[in-house]
Each structure stands twice: as structure tokens, then as C-alpha cells.
Design a protein around this motif. Structure first.
Motif, PDB file in Angstrom:
ATOM      1  N   UNK A 521       0.811  -1.217   0.000  1.00 22.38           N
ATOM      2  CA  UNK A 521       0.000   0.000   0.000  1.00 22.38           C
ATOM      3  C   UNK A 521       0.847   1.271   0.000  1.00 22.38           C
ATOM      4  N   UNK A 522       1.757   1.424  -0.955  1.00 25.49           N
ATOM      5  CA  UNK A 522       2.614   2.620  -0.984  1.00 25.49           C
ATOM      6  C   UNK A 522       1.794   3.893  -1.193  1.00 25.49           C
ATOM      7  N   UNK A 523       2.286   4.995  -0.631  1.00 29.79           N
ATOM      8  CA  UNK A 523       1.589   6.276  -0.750  1.00 29.79           C
ATOM      9  C   UNK A 523       0.575   6.518   0.341  1.00 29.79           C
ATOM     10  N   UNK A 524       0.333   5.502   1.173  1.00 29.32           N
ATOM     11  CA  UNK A 524      -0.612   5.617   2.279  1.00 29.32           C
ATOM     12  C   UNK A 524       0.167   5.765   3.588  1.00 29.32           C
ATOM     13  N   UNK A 525      -0.262   6.649   4.452  1.00 28.41           N
ATOM     14  CA  UNK A 525       0.352   7.044   5.732  1.00 28.41           C
ATOM     15  C   UNK A 525       1.639   7.841   5.502  1.00 28.41           C
ATOM     16  N   UNK A 526       2.598   7.262   4.771  1.00 32.56           N
ATOM     17  CA  UNK A 526       3.848   7.963   4.477  1.00 32.56           C
ATOM     18  C   UNK A 526       3.951   8.194   2.975  1.00 32.56           C
ATOM     19  N   UNK A 527       4.452   9.339   2.582  1.00 30.51           N
ATOM     20  CA  UNK A 527       4.565   9.642   1.158  1.00 30.51           C
ATOM     21  C   UNK A 527       5.736  10.590   0.912  1.00 30.51           C
ATOM     22  N   UNK A 528       6.283  10.490  -0.264  1.00 31.49           N
ATOM     23  CA  UNK A 528       7.315  11.432  -0.700  1.00 31.49           C
ATOM     24  C   UNK A 528       6.725  12.552  -1.549  1.00 31.49           C
ATOM     25  N   UNK A 529       5.428  12.459  -1.805  1.00 36.19           N
ATOM     26  CA  UNK A 529       4.757  13.421  -2.671  1.00 36.19           C
ATOM     27  C   UNK A 529       3.914  14.373  -1.831  1.00 36.19           C
ATOM     28  N   UNK A 530       4.332  15.618  -1.676  1.00 37.40           N
ATOM     29  CA  UNK A 530       3.578  16.549  -0.828  1.00 37.40           C
ATOM     30  C   UNK A 530       2.214  16.932  -1.397  1.00 37.40           C
ATOM     31  N   UNK A 531       1.961  16.569  -2.661  1.00 40.85           N
ATOM     32  CA  UNK A 531       0.680  16.900  -3.284  1.00 40.85           C
ATOM     33  C   UNK A 531      -0.175  15.665  -3.557  1.00 40.85           C
ATOM     34  N   UNK A 532       0.168  14.532  -2.937  1.00 35.40           N
ATOM     35  CA  UNK A 532      -0.578  13.308  -3.223  1.00 35.40           C
ATOM     36  C   UNK A 532      -2.047  13.450  -2.861  1.00 35.40           C
ATOM     37  N   UNK A 533      -2.335  14.286  -1.863  1.00 33.64           N
ATOM     38  CA  UNK A 533      -3.728  14.457  -1.438  1.00 33.64           C
ATOM     39  C   UNK A 533      -4.553  15.244  -2.453  1.00 33.64           C
ATOM     40  N   UNK A 534      -3.902  15.875  -3.421  1.00 34.22           N
ATOM     41  CA  UNK A 534      -4.616  16.662  -4.433  1.00 34.22           C
ATOM     42  C   UNK A 534      -4.608  15.973  -5.805  1.00 34.22           C
ATOM     43  N   UNK A 535      -4.129  14.756  -5.855  1.00 26.65           N
ATOM     44  CA  UNK A 535      -4.057  14.038  -7.131  1.00 26.65           C
ATOM     45  C   UNK A 535      -5.104  12.930  -7.180  1.00 26.65           C
ATOM     46  N   UNK A 536      -5.507  12.591  -8.400  1.00 29.09           N
ATOM     47  CA  UNK A 536      -6.477  11.509  -8.635  1.00 29.09           C
ATOM     48  C   UNK A 536      -7.792  11.764  -7.908  1.00 29.09           C
ATOM     49  N   UNK A 537      -8.212  13.029  -7.874  1.00 30.05           N
ATOM     50  CA  UNK A 537      -9.488  13.363  -7.255  1.00 30.05           C
ATOM     51  C   UNK A 537     -10.631  12.829  -8.110  1.00 30.05           C
ATOM     52  N   UNK A 538     -11.645  12.344  -7.458  1.00 32.07           N
ATOM     53  CA  UNK A 538     -12.754  11.654  -8.132  1.00 32.07           C
ATOM     54  C   UNK A 538     -13.826  12.656  -8.552  1.00 32.07           C
ATOM     55  N   UNK A 539     -14.089  12.740  -9.839  1.00 31.80           N
ATOM     56  CA  UNK A 539     -15.218  13.548 -10.300  1.00 31.80           C
ATOM     57  C   UNK A 539     -16.437  12.650 -10.425  1.00 31.80           C
ATOM     58  N   UNK A 540     -17.614  13.240 -10.264  1.00 29.55           N
ATOM     59  CA  UNK A 540     -18.857  12.470 -10.278  1.00 29.55           C
ATOM     60  C   UNK A 540     -19.794  13.050 -11.332  1.00 29.55           C
ATOM     61  N   UNK A 541     -19.568  12.728 -12.611  1.00 28.03           N
ATOM     62  CA  UNK A 541     -20.411  13.298 -13.669  1.00 28.03           C
ATOM     63  C   UNK A 541     -21.867  12.869 -13.524  1.00 28.03           C
ATOM     64  N   UNK A 542     -22.763  13.725 -13.953  1.00 29.14           N
ATOM     65  CA  UNK A 542     -24.183  13.410 -13.872  1.00 29.14           C
ATOM     66  C   UNK A 542     -24.550  12.349 -14.908  1.00 29.14           C
ATOM     67  N   UNK A 543     -25.370  11.409 -14.480  1.00 29.57           N
ATOM     68  CA  UNK A 543     -25.823  10.326 -15.354  1.00 29.57           C
ATOM     69  C   UNK A 543     -27.340  10.323 -15.443  1.00 29.57           C
ATOM     70  N   UNK A 544     -27.976  10.258 -14.282  1.00 29.97           N
ATOM     71  CA  UNK A 544     -29.421  10.133 -14.193  1.00 29.97           C
ATOM     72  C   UNK A 544     -29.807  10.586 -12.792  1.00 29.97           C
ATOM     73  N   UNK A 545     -30.856  11.405 -12.652  1.00 29.09           N
ATOM     74  CA  UNK A 545     -31.246  11.867 -11.310  1.00 29.09           C
ATOM     75  C   UNK A 545     -31.490  10.729 -10.324  1.00 29.09           C
ATOM     76  N   UNK A 546     -31.779   9.528 -10.837  1.00 26.74           N
ATOM     77  CA  UNK A 546     -32.033   8.398  -9.952  1.00 26.74           C
ATOM     78  C   UNK A 546     -30.774   7.958  -9.210  1.00 26.74           C
ATOM     79  N   UNK A 547     -29.601   8.160  -9.809  1.00 28.70           N
ATOM     80  CA  UNK A 547     -28.363   7.701  -9.169  1.00 28.70           C
ATOM     81  C   UNK A 547     -27.355   8.813  -8.924  1.00 28.70           C
TER      82      UNK A 547
END
Length: 949
Positions: A521-547
Motif C-alpha cells: 500500500x505505498x503512498x498511504x500514511x507515508x509519502x514522498x509526494x507533498x501533493x498526493x492528497x490533491x491528485x487523482x481526485x474523483x469527479x462524479x459526472x451526472x448520469x441520471x437523477x435516480x443515481x
């Protein structure tokens, strides 16, 4: 399911890993390619990483093999159970080791003082097993109904009541562990410890050296002790070095909270805690946060079990919800509340603790007089306020935005000050809608807000807020950046900020000692990347009001019948969002590939039972979405067929009945073995067009005579026999060879009811069959026809209406206008018939399955009451939610039914003679997989009852 894209697309190391593991992991449990990797790789956090390989493992031996392969090929891997963690610790872009669905062993030790649990056991299920002993596990996270023991231990989860005294760290007794080299350790076994001391002498020596350095630095040792007096899951559990001397005790407690970065937890043994039977709660509302926090400090160490703080924005977010107290709307703008719970072993102890709590806060003036409620229905209403906070924000957020639940801890004496400052920070950074609540006794606050990670400005606001919050919590209050959600990725860059250079360097040494190549599980708890918390952010595009409201938390997965065979509601939504994203980007090739795979994995094997909505924090019903998806995917030919079926429903049911008669005749002629072989061969040759046949397939229903019956006792009912009752009779192996119609009429006769039937019965249908296939217009037409007939015959609802199939009745309740009194068998017999019957329990052991529709109508309790009135012993198997037959899905996708009921037969005692349900198609699959016949509960009531004289 498997998606074997060309292996040559993998990096060389991953290809070598893949080729090696196929020597001991079956190919069907190794997943490649973007479709399954995306679905299986999603979790509840706001990050998105897609694994290159997903492996489903079944036991610790397989894990050991995987770890050796990873160590040899230098491929990183991450362990995953329920995926409900919030900080990104269950994600990877390398190899994901998937445990959910397996590792479900649980052993309660003599006296129930301890329990050994494997990582795939859901926390709430462990407590259900312990409940008869008056015990429970210590950790009580809010997600306990969905999260699993592996995650609870790996994240040192706590919750509303356990605080720092009963979390995993404090209650762990021993564990079975597997390390990166594939070697194992049982910390409770002296032989295992002795062997490990030889094979891993260097690791134990390094732990001893780190401990010596910490103890030699008095300031650091004191800082560690002080910081762990409050909740703290930032970094590793380095309090183990000051709390314990034995290297194995140190190792065990370091594993707790290590988030899968040090070793694999194959089993954990907890000391259990008392589950007090008597409880009471009080919602104490104060004019300000400061007053609420003063009350909290007064209650600290005062015998209370929980104190939950809610700011005014929190209360405002739920004040319009059904069931909320009206006085919430009258509160001032600065008001705040604490929800206090006390518990006792008996009534006297409970009353004493209530008096003690009231006396402690007597000097702090509340907005309303203080009152404790000790009736479950009453105090549950208060706790529904607290439980509804997350739902209220998640459900009301802007479409496409994420829901972030951050988790910080202040020293309790500065809780009020920290809360106010946190409110100001959220407002200043554009999240004024955010709310603050938390476990006030521990100074542990959660703040919820909704950034849109598809919008660059919103991302910038999020980054700036987190930067300021970390500076505030650490710099101004010397608090914890994480109290119970784990460090994960989003606080990994700030661990050194909180702990300082010396402690952080020791954490680095600790990680290197366990995992020198940084593969776990590299990158978790300890990291060499000071911006890891701002990378690979999840976008949630609209699909259907039901979901679109879905927050991908994963609570739905534990009740989904397809969870261990294809996909879950969360995974279906993740896939739909990806398809919407690539379609918007114009990537037709990827869209078409996903769309093709989704047909089976997302659509055809969805039971569309709607149970997901019953546990979803924001009420998403993926079943309704699936039905809508089927409507949108339907072809002109399919719609024409639907119209023909609706127009000639009587003919269709007649043909179905004739087909069942023919099937039974052939069965009698050939025998079970030859019939099974023939039908399975035809099914294989036809590509699944021929239905799956079992010895529990129904015969044709006996012909019924729909003649009104008048008994003159003043009790009337309109009886609508469902289409399954009119077409499907008992199976050849069923003990009662009467049709359900006859059994129902017998019970109604014993209870003295006049029975009236609607006109034009042959053509009437609730529309469920059509709707489940996406034929919504025709379903609505049939529902309207049935409603008109029922209104006419019942005097517009003056006479109660009985439908003998729970799924049909649920559909009728959902589709028809108010005014009709609609009941399925359990509810009608319980509410209308029992008082007119003499019931003698049969000396039998019977199994019970409450259908999905009955669960959604809140009839589980009545179902069990009725069964226990009719049989001496009633077995309700655990973890069996939807049976997966789903109308006719069990005929054409039997793997769905098999997966949903995989745990059924092992839970039934050998003495079980029969099972009962109230959905004819469900009973087919239940009978086959249980090995005992299931029929409608009406048969049980009829056998156990007679009319009162």
C-alpha cells in the motif's frame, strides 16, 4: 466474472506477477482490463485509482503466495475488504487484493470474553453473533453495518461510544498476520512466536531499537503519551513503543491502524465489551457552541456512553426531514446541541446514571428543559437526528459534487474555540453549507462539505481549506489531523507536520523494517509526494437523477445479491459515471466496450430488488435505475412484445400454465436425473434461451374458481390472486400439493371472511413483470386497469384487499393512488386473521425467508411473529437478503440465485423440515439451494390453525 485483456498490455513486472500467480490462483479470480478494474477498484473516498490487476483471494495461504510473488517481482499491492474507508487507503493503481465475500470465519471463545474474527466479516454481523452473550466488539464506527473487520482493525476505527478506551488498539488480544515475504505469525501461539523470533530477528531487533530511542528521549515519549490520550490515527500507532515492552505486543499494536502498509491481518482476536441492555438518551440544546462544549466537559468521565455534538448548521440541515422535532426550526442562529446516551446493566443503574448526568450539567442553562428518554422508539428518534446529518448534506448537494467528511481532534478544553474557528474557515473558503458534528467527549469533530472536483476553482478552495485546517489543528491546538478515519492519502503529506521530524523519521524506519521495498500500500500514511492528497481526485459526472446522489460509500454492497458474482450497486454507478464521462469526451470505442460488458455484468444480473435503497445514506435505489436503464435500452421488437403481452395477458398466463404442465409431464416420464441432463444440455446449446430447470420447478397451478364466498360474519376481503398463483402450482417435491389459492381460501374460511374477487381477473396484472423488463408504459397501463377494478370491487377502498404475492403487493402500493387498503399475506393474516384463529405451534423446525418487498414494507418483524406462532422452532438464516431469483432472473441467470443463497444451506439445522416465504418464484430458488421445500407462509398458517368456535 473475468476480463482477460491481452496480458502484454501490462508493465513487465506486472506481467511477471500475473503469470506467476496463475500457478496458484484460478484464472476466474484474476481480473484484468479497465471494466472490472474500475468497478472493483472504487471505494468510498474522493480519490480514483484504477488497479492493473485485481485478485480475489479466499484464504491466508493464497495471500502468502501473492505476497511472495509481489516480493519477488517488486510489484506493489493493496488489500481491500468493504471499501468504506474515506481517506484513500483502499485504492491502488497496481494490484488490488480483494477479500470481500471471503475470510468470514468467526469463533466466540468460552464465556464470550473474546472473539476471533477474519477480515471479511462485517462488523455488525460480529455483534449479532455476540448479542446472545450480552457482548459486542469495542469499535463502533458509523459504517459498522457495512465495513468489515479487516478495515476496522487496519484503520483503528472507533465511533460514537468506544472512544479511546474500547477501540481496536485497546481491545485487540492477538492476531494472525502474513508479512511481505509470505511468512506468517500467530501472536497468540508460543510456537509461532518462537519460530518468528528466529526467522525475523532483524525486524524484532529494529522494533526494540526504536523503542529504546523513544524512551531515551523523555520529551518525545511524553508527547506520544499525551497525543494518544485523545483520538489519533495520524501516522502509525507509535504509542505501542511506550505502552508495551514485549516486542510481539509492540508488533501487534503497530499493525492496528497501519492501513495495510505493514502486514496482512488474516484474523484478529478482540476482547469483547459489555452490551448494556438498558439505554436512555437526551437531546440537550444550548444557546451556543460554547455552552454545549461546557456541558460536554462537565460530562467527561461522568458515566455517560456517548456525547455527540451538533452545530446549528447540522440541526438546520435535518429540521425539514420527516420525523424531526418541530422545535428544531425555532432555534437561534448560535444554538448547538449534544446528544447524550447513558447505559446500565439494569434499570436502577440506568436511573442512577441519568441522575448523575443531569446533576453534572445542572449549572448550564439549556434552551429547553432536559429530558432523558429510555424507550427505544423514543431515543431512536433522537439518534435519527444524528444519523441523518450526513444524509442531509449528501442528498442536498449540487449534482456532480463530492461529499467530503473530514475528521480532526481538538483537546476537549478547546473544543468550542476550535469548532467556531472551523466554521469560519469553511465559510471563508466557499463551503458555507458545511456542517460540523462529532464525538464531543473525545474532542473529535467531523466536518462535511461538498466540493466539485470537476471544477478547478472548487478544487483550489478545497486545497486552501485543507492547508489552513492542518495549520490550525496542529499549530494552534496541537490536535490530531485524523481521529478515526485513518491517515490514508489525504493526510499523508501532513504526518510530519503533526508529529515532527524525529517521530516521523522513526515511522519511516518502522515502515522500512516491515516492508523494505515499499510494496504494501505505498503512498498511504507515508509519502514522498507533498501533493498526493490533491491528485487523482474523483469527479462524479451526472448520469441520471435516480443515481446522481450516490456518494459511492459502499453501504449498499452488503445486501446486494449479485455482490459475489458480477457487480454491486456502487460498482454499477461507478461504471455508468465512467461511460457518461467517456461519452462526453467522444471516446466511442471505450464507451462501446464498457456498454457491451455492462449488458451482463451491470444490467442482466441486477435483481432490481431495491434493497440497496434501504441501507443507502442518500436513498439511491439502483433497482429503479436498472429498470429505467432497461426501458432506455429496449428495442422496438421488445416494446412490441411488451404491448402484446399487456393486451393478451390472460392468454400469456394460460400459455405459461400449459408450459409448466408439459414440463412436469416430461419430468414424470424421464425422471429427475434425465430431465436435469436434458434441460441443461438444451440450455447450453441454446445459449441460455432454455430456462434453468430444477426438481423444484413448479407444476401448473390447479384451475381456480373465482366465485364470491359469503359467510355472513361481517368480515370482508377482496382477494386478488397474483399471476404466479394463477399459473404456478406446487413443485413435485413440495409437501403440500394444493395450489396457493386453495390454501389462502382455507385460511380466510377459518377466519370467517367473505371473499370477493375483482371482475375480469384473467386479464389483470399489477405490471411488475413488465416494469422489471423496462416496459414501463405497458406496466403503467396494466397497473391502472387493476387499480380501477380494485376500486370498483372494494368500494373505493372500504374493503381491505389481499394479494397473495408480496412483490406484486409492493408494486401496487408504489403505483396506485392512496385510498386502497392493500395487504400481502403476512400483514393481512397478522392484522386481520389471527384474532379469529386458534393457532397451535407445530412441533417442527422451519426456515424463514423474508422477501425483499416484505423487507421494504417493514414486515420483517410481523413475518417472524407469525412464523413463531405456528412452529416450535424458526430459523432465520443470517446474511440472506435478496434470494436473487428476481422474478424470472433465476430461470435465465441461475448464477445470480446461486451466489445470493450460497450461505443458506450451511445455516439450516438438519432437523429443518420446510421453509416459508411469500413469493412463488423466490420459493423455487430457495428450495433448490436449501435442499428443503419452501412454500408460502400461508400453508404454515393453514396447517397450524383452526377457526375459533
Amino acid at each position: 466474472m473475468s476480463d482477460h485483456s491481452p496480458v502484454h498490455n501490462l508493465p513487465l513486472a506486472h506481467k511477471a506477477f500475473h503469470d506467476r500467480i496463475l500457478g496458484f490462483i484460478p484464472r476466474e479470480r484474476v481480473f484484468l482490463g479497465p471494466f472490472h478494474a474500475l468497478a472493483l477498484g472504487d471505494d468510498a473516498s474522493f480519490y480514483r485509482l484504477v488497479p492493473k490487476i485485481v485478485v480475489k483471494v479466499r484464504d491466508a495461504r493464497e495471500v502468502a503466495w501473492l505476497l511472495r510473488a509481489a516480493s519477488d517481482t517488486k510489484v506493489a499491492l493493496t488489500f481491500r475488504t468493504a471499501g468504506t474507508s474515506l481517506s484513500g487507503q483502499a485504492l491502488t493503481d497496481s494490484v488490488l487484493v480483494y477479500l470481500a465475500g471471503n475470510f468470514r470465519g468467526l469463533r466466540i471463545h468460552p464465556g464470550a470474553g473474546s472473539v476471533s474474527i477474519e477480515p471479511g466479516v462485517i462488523g455488525a454481523h460480529a455483534n449479532v453473533a455476540l448479542a446472545p452473550h450480552g457482548r459486542k466488539i469495542g469499535p463502533d464506527p458509523a459504517s459498522i453495518s457495512a465495513c468489515m473487520i479487516g478495515g476496522i482493525a487496519a484503520n483503528n476505527s472507533s465511533g460514537m461510544c468506544c472512544g479511546t478506551a474500547e477501540n481496536s488498539y485497546k481491545t485487540v488480544e492477538s492476531a494472525k498476520l502474513v508479512f511481505i515475504d509470505g511468512d506468517s505469525l500467530d501472536t497468540a501461539d508460543p510456537v509461532s512466536r518462537a519460530r518468528f523470533a528466529v526467522t525475523h530477528a532483524a525486524l524484532l531487533a529494529e522494533l526494540a531499537a526504536i523503542r529504546a530511542e523513544i524512551l531515551a528521549d523523555a520529551a518525545l515519549a511524553e508527547r506520544i503519551r499525551r497525543k494518544f490520550k485523545i483520538k489519533n490515527t495520524t501516522g502509525y500507532s507509535i504509542n505501542a513503543f511506550v505502552d508495551f515492552e514485549d516486542p510481539f505486543d509492540i508488533l501487534l499494536h503497530l499493525i492496528i491502524g497501519s492501513e495495510g502498509t505493514l502486514a496482512f491481518i488474516a484474523e484478529v482476536t478482540y476482547r469483547t465489551v459489555v452490551e448494556h441492555p438498558f439505554k436512555a438518551s437526551s437531546l440537550m440544546i444550548y444557546p451556543s457552541i460554547a455552552d454545549a462544549c461546557r456541558a460536554t466537559m462537565a460530562l467527561k468521565n461522568g458515566g455517560v456512553s456517548a456525547v455527540e455534538l451538533m452545530d446549528r448548521a447540522s440541526l438546520r440541515s435535518v429540521e425539514d426531514k420527516p420525523g424531526m422535532p418541530a422545535y428544531l426550526k425555532e432555534l437561534g442562529v448560535e444554538a448547538a446541541a449534544i446528544l447524550v446516551e447513558v447505559r446500565g446493566a439494569d434499570k436502577a443503574e440506568l436511573l442512577a446514571r441519568i441522575e448523575g448526568a443531569l446533576s453534572r450539567v445542572a449549572g448550564i442553562e439549556p434552551v429547553f428543559p432536559l429530558l432523558f428518554m429510555d424507550k427505544k422508539d423514543d431515543y431512536e428518534k433522537l439518534w435519527n437526528i444524528r444519523r441523518g446529518l450526513f444524509t442531509s448534506v449528501g442528498g442536498a448537494r449540487k449534482p456532480g459534487s463530492a461529499v467530503i467528511i473530514e475528521d480532526v481532534v481538538f483537546p476537549i478544553e478547546r473544543l468550542a474555540e476550535g469548532t467556531v474557528e472551523l466554521q469560519h474557515l469553511m465559510a471563508r473558503h466557499g463551503f458555507a453549507e458545511g456542517i460540523i458534528f462529532g464525538h464531543a467527549l473525545e474532542g473529535n469533530l467531523h466536518f462535511v462539505f461538498c466540493p466539485d472536483f470537476a471544477d478547478a476553482e472548487s478544487v483550489a478552495h478545497y486545497r486552501d481549506l485543507i492547508d489552513e485546517v492542518t495549520q490550525m489543528v496542529v499549530g494552534r491546538y496541537d490536535g490530531s489531523l485524523k481521529g478515526e478515519h485513518g491517515t490514508g492519502r489525504n493526510m499523508a503529506p501532513f504526518v510530519e507536520m503533526e508529529w515532527g521530524r524525529t517521530a516521523y523519521a522513526l515511522m519511516r524506519r518502522l515502515k522500512a523494517a516491515f516492508d523494505p521495498d515499499n510494496l504494501l500500500n505505498p503512498g498511504v500514511i507515508l509519502t514522498d509526494d507533498p501533493q498526493v492528497h490533491m491528485k487523482n481526485l474523483k469527479s462524479l459526472p451526472q448520469v441520471n437523477p435516480l443515481i446522481d446522489p450516490c456518494i459511492e460509500c459502499g453501504y449498499c454492497e452488503s445486501v446486494c445479491p449479485s455482490r459475489n458474482v458480477t457487480t454491486t450497486p456502487r460498482q454499477r454507478i461507478t461504471l455508468q459515471r465512467h461511460m457518461a464521462r467517456v461519452a462526453a469526451e467522444g471516446d466511442k470505442a471505450e464507451y462501446d466496450a464498457f456498454h457491451k460488458d455492462y449488458a451482463y455484468f451491470g444490467n442482466q444480473t441486477c435483481a432490481a430488488d431495491g434493497l440497496c435503497a434501504t441501507v443507502c445514506p442518500v436513498g439511491v435505489d439502483t433497482g429503479v435505475f436498472t429498470k429505467d436503464y432497461r426501458r432506455r435500452e429496449s428495442t422496438a421488437r421488445g416494446r412490441k412484445i411488451g404491448c402484446l403481452v399487456a393486451d393478451h395477458y390472460g392468454l400469456v398466463t394460460s400459455l405459461a400454465r400449459q408450459g409448466l404442465w408439459l414440463s412436469h409431464a416430461v419430468h414424470r416420464l424421464l425422471g429427475t436425473r434425465a430431465m436435469t441432463a436434458m434441460t441443461h444440455t438444451l440450455r447450453r446449446i441454446s445459449g441460455g434461451v432454455v430456462p434453468f430447470w430444477t426438481p423444484y420447478a413448479p407444476k401448473a397451478a390447479p384451475r381456480i374458481r373465482l366465485r364470491d364466498t359469503v359467510r355472513g360474519m361481517g368480515r370482508q376481503v377482496v382477494y386478488f390472486p397474483s399471476c404466479t398463483t394463477r399459473s404456478m402450482g406446487p413443485a413435485a417435491l413440495d409437501p403440500d400439493q394444493r395450489g396457493l389459492f386453495e390454501a389462502t381460501m382455507s385460511v380466510l374460511a377459518k377466519a370467517g371472511f367473505d371473499v370477493i374477487f375483482p371482475e375480469g381477473m384473467k386479464e389483470l396484472c399489477c405490471g411488475l413483470t413488465l416494469e422489471s423488463k423496462g416496459m414501463h408504459d405497458d406496466a403503467a397501463r396494466k397497473s391502472a386497469e387493476l387499480e380501477a377494478a380494485l376500486r370498483k370491487v372494494s368500494g373505493n377502498g372500504a374493503i381491505p384487499i389481499l394479494c397473495d404475492a408480496s412483490p406484486c403487493l409492493y408494486t401496487m402500493r408504489c403505483k396506485m393512488e392512496p385510498g386502497l387498503t392493500l395487504h400481502e399475506p403476512v400483514e393481512f393474516i397478522h392484522d386481520y386473521c389471527l384474532e379469529h384463529l386458534d393457532v397451535t405451534p407445530l412441533a417442527e423446525t422451519v426456515a424463514l425467508h423474508v422477501s425483499c418487498s416484505s423487507v421494504k414494507m417493514g414486515l420483517s418483524a410481523k413475518f417472524e411473529v407469525l412464523a413463531r406462532a405456528c412452529a416450535r422452532e424458526v430459523v432465520v438464516p443470517r446474511g440472506i437478503h435478496c434470494c436473487g431469483f428476481a422474478g424470472d432472473r433465476g430461470f435465465f441467470y441461475p448464477e445470480l440465485n446461486a451466489a445470493a443463497l450460497a450461505d443458506l444451506r450451511p445455516q439450516l439445522p438438519a432437523s429443518t423440515t420446510s421453509g416459508y416465504c411469500n413469493s412463488r418464484t423466490c420459493e423455487i430458488g430457495l428450495s433448490y439451494h436449501a435442499g428443503v421445500p419452501y412454500q408460502s407462509i400461508v400453508y404454515l398458517v393453514d396447517r397450524a390453525s383452526c377457526g375459533k368456535a
